[in-house]
Design a protein around this motif. Structure first.
Motif, PDB file in Angstrom:
ATOM      1  N   ILE A 247      15.764  60.450  47.125  1.00 25.69           N
ATOM      2  CA  ILE A 247      17.094  60.977  47.435  1.00 25.69           C
ATOM      3  C   ILE A 247      17.777  61.200  46.089  1.00 25.69           C
ATOM      4  O   ILE A 247      18.216  60.264  45.433  1.00 25.69           O
ATOM      5  CB  ILE A 247      17.902  60.004  48.307  1.00 25.69           C
TER       6      ILE A 247
ATOM      7  N   GLU B 100      25.895  66.212  48.722  1.00 22.98           N
ATOM      8  CA  GLU B 100      25.204  66.801  49.869  1.00 22.98           C
ATOM      9  C   GLU B 100      24.289  65.796  50.544  1.00 22.98           C
ATOM     10  O   GLU B 100      24.248  65.703  51.786  1.00 22.98           O
ATOM     11  CB  GLU B 100      24.386  68.014  49.410  1.00 22.98           C
ATOM     12  N   LYS B 101      23.555  65.014  49.748  1.00 26.03           N
ATOM     13  CA  LYS B 101      22.605  64.063  50.319  1.00 26.03           C
ATOM     14  C   LYS B 101      23.313  62.965  51.105  1.00 26.03           C
ATOM     15  O   LYS B 101      22.872  62.584  52.196  1.00 26.03           O
ATOM     16  CB  LYS B 101      21.749  63.456  49.205  1.00 26.03           C
TER      17      LYS B 101
ATOM     18  N   THR C 134      26.263  63.193  52.486  1.00 25.26           N
ATOM     19  CA  THR C 134      26.805  63.833  53.685  1.00 25.26           C
ATOM     20  C   THR C 134      25.727  63.965  54.752  1.00 25.26           C
ATOM     21  O   THR C 134      25.975  63.714  55.944  1.00 25.26           O
ATOM     22  CB  THR C 134      27.382  65.212  53.336  1.00 25.26           C
ATOM     23  N   GLN C 135      24.526  64.336  54.361  1.00 26.09           N
ATOM     24  CA  GLN C 135      23.423  64.466  55.310  1.00 26.09           C
ATOM     25  C   GLN C 135      23.080  63.123  55.952  1.00 26.09           C
ATOM     26  O   GLN C 135      22.857  63.046  57.166  1.00 26.09           O
ATOM     27  CB  GLN C 135      22.195  65.040  54.603  1.00 26.09           C
ATOM     28  N   ILE C 136      23.040  62.076  55.148  1.00 27.98           N
ATOM     29  CA  ILE C 136      22.715  60.753  55.689  1.00 27.98           C
ATOM     30  C   ILE C 136      23.760  60.317  56.708  1.00 27.98           C
ATOM     31  O   ILE C 136      23.437  59.856  57.810  1.00 27.98           O
ATOM     32  CB  ILE C 136      22.612  59.717  54.551  1.00 27.98           C
TER      33      ILE C 136
ATOM     34  N   THR D  88      25.926  62.130  58.445  1.00 22.75           N
ATOM     35  CA  THR D  88      26.049  62.975  59.639  1.00 22.75           C
ATOM     36  C   THR D  88      24.790  62.962  60.503  1.00 22.75           C
ATOM     37  O   THR D  88      24.878  63.054  61.732  1.00 22.75           O
ATOM     38  CB  THR D  88      26.388  64.421  59.247  1.00 22.75           C
ATOM     39  N   LYS D  89      23.615  62.835  59.897  1.00 22.26           N
ATOM     40  CA  LYS D  89      22.366  62.899  60.662  1.00 22.26           C
ATOM     41  C   LYS D  89      21.849  61.529  61.082  1.00 22.26           C
ATOM     42  O   LYS D  89      21.217  61.394  62.133  1.00 22.26           O
ATOM     43  CB  LYS D  89      21.289  63.623  59.851  1.00 22.26           C
ATOM     44  N   ASP D  90      22.093  60.523  60.257  1.00 23.37           N
ATOM     45  CA  ASP D  90      21.528  59.200  60.528  1.00 23.37           C
ATOM     46  C   ASP D  90      22.550  58.160  60.965  1.00 23.37           C
ATOM     47  O   ASP D  90      22.164  57.114  61.481  1.00 23.37           O
ATOM     48  CB  ASP D  90      20.812  58.661  59.278  1.00 23.37           C
TER      49      ASP D  90
ATOM     50  N   GLU E 264      30.885  62.322  61.534  1.00 31.41           N
ATOM     51  CA  GLU E 264      31.229  63.741  61.415  1.00 31.41           C
ATOM     52  C   GLU E 264      31.966  63.970  60.100  1.00 31.41           C
ATOM     53  O   GLU E 264      32.915  63.238  59.777  1.00 31.41           O
ATOM     54  CB  GLU E 264      32.118  64.143  62.587  1.00 31.41           C
TER      55      GLU E 264
END
Length: 264
Positions: free
Chosen positions: A224, A230-231, A233-235, A237-239, A243
């Motif tokens: 990572i 960005e990374k 934010t991805q963690i 929101t996805k994991d 929101e």
């Protein structure tokens, strides 16, 4: 979860000062952090009346905040003053709302920094400070549970994580970062995060090497990496069932303030 670097494990175990001369602090526990990253650089980015906007229909009972990695407390106090006193929300039917009943729990791995924070805190009744290793569930969970139970609550209204993610990541690896973010996401309605950019990782490792120390245990193996805003934010929101709401802008040292909301 990987163990901390052996050179610094005693400092974590005792929650004592483990920063090194020459500008290196393996856990981000710099003794004079606010001098080179002043609180005003973050607070000025936050809109007036933020809590009124986030909780427009909240009536009765205090709002509870958690500040993770509070260092010696200057930013905590600046956040507390801003959030408590700036309550003008003209879009709310209630008009001006000043959140005087705001309670903040601040924690840091460094006991010495916590003691300094206690000595100069002007809000001792509403701002509590404790030395705690946030990645150690045996110390974290009793502290958070005890604090929340005093208010009959099971979660915080808002959590602050200001320039902490890199130190968790360097000392506990990719899985540690995900675990850390998942833990925070599960304990609050809103999360305000200030991730360090990847260039800060390289600078932190370089400071250790200049002192003749080895790299952080995980630095060379982190997958990572790159755009950490960005990374992260991805963690989240996805994991972590959160929101992404907005970015309040960037500080003068090129770090963004990101606000997330729990979907749980």
């Amino acid at each position: 979860m990987a163990a901390p670097t052996s050179d610094f494990s005693q400092g974590v175990r005792d929650y004592g000062a483990s920063w090194l001369p020459g500008g290196a602090a393996p856990y981000g526990n710099f003794p004079d952090y606010s001098r080179f990253h002043p609180p005003e650089g973050r607070v000025r980015l936050l809109p007036a009346g933020l809590l009124s906007r986030l909780f427009p229909h909240r009536h009765g009972g205090p709002l509870l905040g958690l500040d993770v990695g509070c260092n010696s407390g200057e930013l905590s106090i600046a956040l507390y003053r801003h959030l408590r006193d700036c309550g003008d929300n003209r879009d709310s039917p209630e008009g001006s709302v000043a959140w005087k009943d705001l309670n903040l729990l601040c924690c840091d791995i460094d006991r010495d920094l916590i003691e300094r924070a206690k000595q100069k805190s002007p809000f001792s009744g509403c701002v509590s400070r404790h030395a705690a290793h946030i990645m150690d569930s045996e110390t974290r969970e009793p502290l958070l549970h005890s604090y929340l139970s005093k208010f009959g609550r099971s979660a915080f209204d808002i959590c602050f994580c200001m320039s902490v993610t890199m130190w968790i990541h360097l000392n506990h690896g990719d899985s540690g970062l995900v675990t850390f973010l998942s833990c925070l996401a599960s304990k609050c309605a809103y999360l305000l995060v200030e991730p360090q950019p990847w260039k800060c990782y390289r600078a932190a490792a370089r400071r250790l090497r200049k002192l003749g120390r080895n790299d952080f245990d995980h630095f060379r193996s982190l997958t990572i990496n790159g755009d950490m805003t960005e990374k992260i934010t991805q963690i989240l929101t996805k994991d972590c069932a959160m929101e992404f709401l907005c970015c309040f802008g960037s500080t003068g040292w090129d770090r963004s303030l990101l606000l997330f909301k729990s979907n749980r």
